[in-house]
Design an enzyme around this catalytic site. Structure first.
Site, PDB file in Angstrom:
ATOM      1  CD  GLU A   1      -8.664  -1.290   3.735  1.00  0.00           C
ATOM      2  OE1 GLU A   1      -8.562  -0.759   5.825  1.00  0.00           O
ATOM      3  OE2 GLU A   1      -9.332  -0.641   3.113  1.00  0.00           O
TER       4      GLU A   1
ATOM      5  CG  HIS B   1     -13.374   2.814   2.788  1.00  0.00           C
ATOM      6  ND1 HIS B   1     -13.794   3.859   3.392  1.00  0.00           N
ATOM      7  CD2 HIS B   1     -12.116   3.417   3.341  1.00  0.00           C
ATOM      8  CE1 HIS B   1     -13.074   5.260   4.183  1.00  0.00           C
ATOM      9  NE2 HIS B   1     -12.190   4.650   4.073  1.00  0.00           N
TER      10      HIS B   1
ATOM     11  NE  ARG C   1      -5.794   1.415   0.238  1.00  0.00           N
ATOM     12  CZ  ARG C   1      -6.539   2.278   0.220  1.00  0.00           C
ATOM     13  NH1 ARG C   1      -5.544   2.960   1.175  1.00  0.00           N
ATOM     14  NH2 ARG C   1      -7.710   2.517   0.721  1.00  0.00           N
TER      15      ARG C   1
ATOM     16  NE  ARG D   1     -10.174  12.838   3.693  1.00  0.00           N
ATOM     17  CZ  ARG D   1     -10.477  11.302   3.524  1.00  0.00           C
ATOM     18  NH1 ARG D   1     -11.510  10.481   2.846  1.00  0.00           N
ATOM     19  NH2 ARG D   1      -9.282  10.721   3.299  1.00  0.00           N
TER      20      ARG D   1
ATOM     21  CG  ASN E   1      -1.984   1.192   1.509  1.00  0.00           C
ATOM     22  OD1 ASN E   1      -1.671   2.017   0.066  1.00  0.00           O
ATOM     23  ND2 ASN E   1      -2.989   1.017   2.895  1.00  0.00           N
TER      24      ASN E   1
END
Ligand code: ADP
Length: 400
Positions: free
Chosen positions: A386, A182, A93, A243, A7
């Site tokens: 993940e 996601h 990823r 955010r 990743n």
């Protein structure tokens, strides 16, 4: 088969090496602050026992970082590989697959170009993922490379949910639409949820709530994503660490027209200075909850807003799903914060949702049920993984 999962961020490389037949992690770690004066390396081996090492070194670029990881993996004392050629496949990823990728892809020049073409849609993420792929291709010459996309699970969202009500040409020419993110996490926990309920994934309706630094919520009908809160970019939807999530789209113009703020600064404000941080100056939920315990009213307001937004999405997704079998909480906050789960579920008894205080607050790890007995909708806590999902998808692709 040894699967190396990568990743890559703009200044970091996170990795896990799996012996996938046994579902075990041989080694994992992260190289952070690449390009800064002092980079940070964390390297952990799991077998025969867990040993964690941290070093501070200068790592000027991703290639040096990857070579350093290979050195550690093949080190005579800390290593878990004889040679880097023992890595069979590298699973990457990749954040944005646009409309090109509905499932994982074996990386060749054509696939790499398509990922590059999608960079405009994820300028903060895809370029770093691409550097990771290019460096891994160079360093692990013989290994195959597979891209697993955050957006892929959401390709089943119907047009009425993924289109924005803008001039249609903006979709045709600029590909402006909801993609969702996601996806690897939502898919992983959905599969686990079906397993926990002893049901086929294709027969369950779920709402999966991924609450990390970023956050998103997905409506899953008969095992497929039918709507999700993140949009063309990961800025839309829930209130996140820094955010804003959903706002009136006129606000950026209003700020620019009424203050000395450029459009780039507004971008920074919405992505880096808003969300929980914007309301209470902190974005770590642990610190925010500690501040609430000290009666900090701004921290309490941030928590109330955070949970209210999630509740609003829960209600709207229940309306589109019709029947709901389970709500699934996952990621840092979803897995570890009983007060947040409790806050979100309060007052939903009329919808068949009630959380059991003792089950919710029990200090247990792993997957578990949290609903009050005899309530229709299950409330599941499922730790996401993940990296494992990327490794499994990578293995599947090679087998097929
Ligand atoms: P990322 O999205 O970066 O992968 P994580 O899934 O690790 O992030 O989630 C990070 C968030 O989880 C942070 O806001 C952190 O404060 C929160 N978190 C972790 N542990 C707890 C806890 N015990 N209680 C409340 N929040 C927690």
């Amino acid at each position: 088969m040894k699967v190396f999962v990568l990743n890559s961020g703009s200044s970091s490389i996170k990795f896990q090496l799996f012996l996938i037949s046994e579902r075990t992690v041989l080694a994992s770690g992260i190289v952070e602050k690449i390009g800064e004066e002092k980079s940070q390396i964390t390297y952990e081996i799991q077998a025969p026992k867990s040993i964690k090492n941290s070093f501070e070194e200068q790592i000027p670029d991703h290639k040096t970082g990857m070579n350093r990881i290979v050195e550690l993996l093949t080190d005579s004392t800390l290593g878990v590989l004889k040679d880097k050629s023992d890595v069979d496949v590298v699973g990457h990823r990749v954040v944005h697959g646009g409309e090109d990728f509905k499932k994982p892809a074996l990386i060749d020049d054509k696939v790499l170009n398509a990922i590059k073409e999608n960079s405009a849609l994820a300028p903060l993420h895809n370029p770093a993922n691409i550097v990771g792929i290019e460096v891994a291709r160079e360093v692990f010459g013989s290994a195959k490379q597979v891209a697993v996309f955050d957006t892929a699970f959401h390709h089943t969202i119907p047009q009425q949910a993924y289109l924005y009500a803008l001039p249609y040409e903006l979709y045709s020419s600029l590909k402006i639409r909801r993609y969702g993110f996601h996806g690897t996490s939502h898919q992983y926990v959905a599969e686990k949820a079906a397993e926990m309920m002893n049901r086929e994934l294709s027969s369950v309706n779920l709402i999966t709530v991924h609450l990390g630094n970023g956050g998103s919520i997905t409506a899953i009908k008969n095992g497929k994503s039918v709507d999700t809160s993140m949009g063309m970019t990961p800025l839309e939807g829930l209130i996140m660490g820094t955010r804003s999530g959903d706002i009136d789209p006129a606000i950026p113009f209003y700020i620019c027209n009424n203050s000395d703020t450029s459009i780039d600064e507004v971008d920074q404000i919405l992505n880096k200075k808003s969300g929980l941080k914007g309301i209470c100056r902190q974005n770590d939920m642990r610190e925010i909850l500690a501040a609430c315990d000290r009666d900090d009213s701004q921290a309490q307001l941030a928590v109330d807003m955070y949970c209210y937004r999630i509740k609003k999405y829960l209600g709207s997704y229940m309306a589109i799903l019709g029947r709901l079998d389970a709500i699934v909480f996952t990621a840092g906050i979803g897995e570890h914060s009983a007060p947040i789960r409790n806050h979100i579920c309060q007052g939903l008894e009329h919808l068949g949702i009630a959380i059991d205080k003792n089950k919710n607050e029990a200090l247990k790890s792993g997957c578990r049920e949290l609903q009050t007995d005899n309530y229709e909708v299950k409330i599941l806590l499922i730790p996401t993984n993940e990296e494992l999902k990327i490794a499994l998808e990578t293995e599947n692709l090679l087998k097929s």
